[in-house]
Write a protein that holds these residues in place. Sequence first.
Motif, PDB file in Angstrom:
ATOM      1  N   LYS A  16       2.320  -4.582   3.332  1.00 56.81           N
ATOM      2  CA  LYS A  16       3.464  -3.696   3.480  1.00 56.81           C
ATOM      3  C   LYS A  16       2.999  -2.270   3.190  1.00 56.81           C
ATOM      4  CE  LYS A  16       8.099  -2.756   1.657  1.00 56.81           C
ATOM      5  NZ  LYS A  16       9.159  -3.202   0.703  1.00 56.81           N
ATOM      6  N   ILE A  17       3.259  -1.358   4.118  1.00 56.56           N
ATOM      7  CA  ILE A  17       2.877   0.048   3.943  1.00 56.56           C
ATOM      8  C   ILE A  17       4.114   0.850   3.584  1.00 56.56           C
ATOM      9  CG2 ILE A  17       1.831   2.074   4.999  1.00 56.56           C
ATOM     10  CD1 ILE A  17      -0.151  -0.160   4.749  1.00 56.56           C
ATOM     11  N   ILE A  18       4.041   1.541   2.453  1.00 55.99           N
ATOM     12  CA  ILE A  18       5.145   2.402   2.022  1.00 55.99           C
ATOM     13  C   ILE A  18       4.668   3.851   2.126  1.00 55.99           C
ATOM     14  CG2 ILE A  18       6.657   3.061   0.120  1.00 55.99           C
ATOM     15  CD1 ILE A  18       6.361   0.200  -0.945  1.00 55.99           C
ATOM     16  N   ILE A  19       5.258   4.591   3.044  1.00 58.94           N
ATOM     17  CA  ILE A  19       4.912   6.003   3.210  1.00 58.94           C
ATOM     18  C   ILE A  19       6.025   6.847   2.616  1.00 58.94           C
ATOM     19  CG2 ILE A  19       4.516   7.854   4.868  1.00 58.94           C
ATOM     20  CD1 ILE A  19       3.163   5.866   6.684  1.00 58.94           C
ATOM     21  N   THR A  20       5.655   7.743   1.721  1.00 60.33           N
ATOM     22  CA  THR A  20       6.633   8.556   1.015  1.00 60.33           C
ATOM     23  C   THR A  20       6.032   9.927   0.728  1.00 60.33           C
ATOM     24  OG1 THR A  20       8.066   8.600  -0.950  1.00 60.33           O
ATOM     25  CG2 THR A  20       5.882   7.626  -1.223  1.00 60.33           C
ATOM     26  N   VAL A  62      -4.354   7.646   6.912  1.00 60.53           N
ATOM     27  CA  VAL A  62      -4.737   6.874   5.732  1.00 60.53           C
ATOM     28  C   VAL A  62      -4.224   5.435   5.861  1.00 60.53           C
ATOM     29  CG1 VAL A  62      -4.465   6.646   3.228  1.00 60.53           C
ATOM     30  CG2 VAL A  62      -4.847   8.899   4.242  1.00 60.53           C
ATOM     31  N   ALA A  63      -3.030   5.273   6.406  1.00 62.60           N
ATOM     32  CA  ALA A  63      -2.483   3.923   6.600  1.00 62.60           C
ATOM     33  C   ALA A  63      -3.379   3.097   7.513  1.00 62.60           C
ATOM     34  CB  ALA A  63      -1.071   4.007   7.176  1.00 62.60           C
ATOM     35  N   VAL A  90       0.871  -1.172   0.000  1.00 65.18           N
ATOM     36  CA  VAL A  90       0.000   0.000   0.000  1.00 65.18           C
ATOM     37  C   VAL A  90       0.904   1.217   0.000  1.00 65.18           C
ATOM     38  CG1 VAL A  90      -1.723   1.329   1.260  1.00 65.18           C
ATOM     39  CG2 VAL A  90      -1.876  -1.175   1.215  1.00 65.18           C
ATOM     40  N   VAL A  91       0.770   2.040  -1.011  1.00 61.74           N
ATOM     41  CA  VAL A  91       1.628   3.222  -1.161  1.00 61.74           C
ATOM     42  C   VAL A  91       0.860   4.467  -0.743  1.00 61.74           C
ATOM     43  CG1 VAL A  91       2.935   4.643  -2.779  1.00 61.74           C
ATOM     44  CG2 VAL A  91       2.942   2.146  -3.020  1.00 61.74           C
ATOM     45  N   ILE A  92       1.463   5.242   0.124  1.00 56.26           N
ATOM     46  CA  ILE A  92       0.825   6.464   0.640  1.00 56.26           C
ATOM     47  C   ILE A  92       1.823   7.610   0.543  1.00 56.26           C
ATOM     48  CG2 ILE A  92      -0.172   7.586   2.673  1.00 56.26           C
ATOM     49  CD1 ILE A  92      -0.950   4.713   3.612  1.00 56.26           C
ATOM     50  N   GLY A  93       1.410   8.690  -0.105  1.00 54.68           N
ATOM     51  CA  GLY A  93       2.297   9.836  -0.270  1.00 54.68           C
ATOM     52  C   GLY A  93       1.679  11.118   0.241  1.00 54.68           C
ATOM     53  N   SER A  94       2.387  11.775   1.158  1.00 59.13           N
ATOM     54  CA  SER A  94       1.892  13.037   1.708  1.00 59.13           C
ATOM     55  C   SER A  94       3.030  13.800   2.367  1.00 59.13           C
ATOM     56  CB  SER A  94       0.783  12.781   2.738  1.00 59.13           C
ATOM     57  OG  SER A  94       0.352  13.986   3.341  1.00 59.13           O
TER      58      SER A  94
END
Length: 427
Positions: free
Chosen positions: A188-192, A178-179, A165-169
Motif C-alpha cells: 500500500k502506497i500512502i502519498i502525503t 519515489v513510489a 510505504v509512506v511518501i511525503g513531498s
Amino acid sequence: MALKIAVVGTGYVGLTTGACLAHLGHKVVCADIDPEKIASLRSGHIPIVEDGLTELVTQGLASGNLSFVVGSSGAVQDCEIAFLCVPTPQGDDGAADLSYVQAASEEISASLPFGAIVVNKSTVPVGSTKVVERSLQRPDISVVSNPEFLREGSAVHDFLHPDRVVIGSDNRQASLKVASVYDALSAKIIITDPASAETIKYAANAFLATKLSFINAIAAICEGVGADINDVVSGIGSDTRIGANFLQPGPGWGGSCFPKDSRALIKIAEDADYNFDLLKGVITVNNQQFDRVTEKICLAAGGSVSGKIVAVWGLTFKAGTDDLRDSPSLQIIQRLLHLGAIIQAFDPTVTSHRIGLNQEIQIAETAVKCAQNAEVLVVLTEWSEFTKIDPSVVRTVMSGRTIVDGRNLLDRSAWQEAGFTHLGIGR
C-alpha cells in the motif's frame, strides 16, 4: 523499471535499504565515511546481526546491482534518487540531532545530477525536508520524506513485505518517482505531505510503545489479582479493534527507536504548544517496569541480591539482533549491580565486552555456564534457543532454584517439574 540509487550511510537502515533495493533490481551504490567498513562490506562481511541480510548483500555484489564506496559524493554523482540513512541521535532536550543529515546534504549537493531526488529515510522531526532543502541549496532537487518501518531482527522481511510505504513531498512527480522504487512490492502506497509523513513515523513508534507499557501495566494488575496475563492477552487481542501484536508483556521496552522517538515526539509536541502527558506516562510506566522486574529478582533471591550471583540470559534489547542500545536487560542489570549483585550473563551475540556493556558483567561462554552457582536465573531477551535448554542440566549447576522469566519464554511446567520456582510477568 530499474533506477540508479545512492544510499548514504550503511547502518541498520542504510545497509538493509541498499541490499533490498538491489534485490529488487535497482543499481545501488552505498556510501560510508569509514574505509575499513567499506572494505569489509565489499568482501561480503556484514557487521551486524540481521536475518537474511548477508545473503542479500552477497547476491547484490555478485549481480553487480550493489556496490560500496567511501564518501557520499562518489555515490550520488550518477544517481536518480539518493536516500539519506544517517544517524539522528538525541540531544539533551530530547530533540533529534540533524547535524549528520545536514552534513550529508551539504556533502552531496555539488555532486547530485540535475533534477535528482533526495529522500529522507532517517527518522527526522517534522520540518526536516526543509532543513535538507536549505542544506542542499539546489532548487532543481526535490526532497522527499520516506520513513522506514523496519524492526531489527526482521528488517529484510519488513522491507520486502511492508504494511505500507509512506511518501511525503510537495512535488507530486517526485512522490510518484519515489513510489516507483517499490513497484516490485505489493504494498500500500500512502502519498502525503512531508509533515504528515514525518509525523506518521513518530506516531507509529509512540503508539507501539504505548501498547507495550499498557500491557506491562495490565500484567502488574494480573499479578495482584491472580489473573493470567496470557489469557488476558488472548482475550483482548482477539478483538479486531485492538489486535494481538505488541501485547507481549516483558521487562520493559527499549532499542534504538522507541526510547529516542518517544522523547523526540514529546519535544515536537512541546514545540507545537502541546503537553503530551499521555506519552510521558508511557515512558514513566516503562521505567517502573524496569524497577518492578528488579524488585522481583531481589525477592526471588530472598529479599536482597547483595553479594549473590544472578545469572542473566539475554543482553540485547530483543532477539534476532546484536543491538544493545537502550536494552531493557542492561537497564535491569545496572540496577542489580547498584544493589550489589554479581552478574553472570550469556547472549548468543555477545562473546566479549564491547561499547555499552558494563565491565562488571561477567560474560559466560554458554547459557549453562552462565547459571553456575547462581542464586537466581533471569531471562531478559527472548532468544528461542533458551527454550531448548534442559532444566535438569541447569539444576545441576545452580545453587538456587528460582527462575524469573522476564519474557514468559520458558515452559513453566517443565521447569517446575525439574524443581524450580518459575516466576513470569503477569502470571
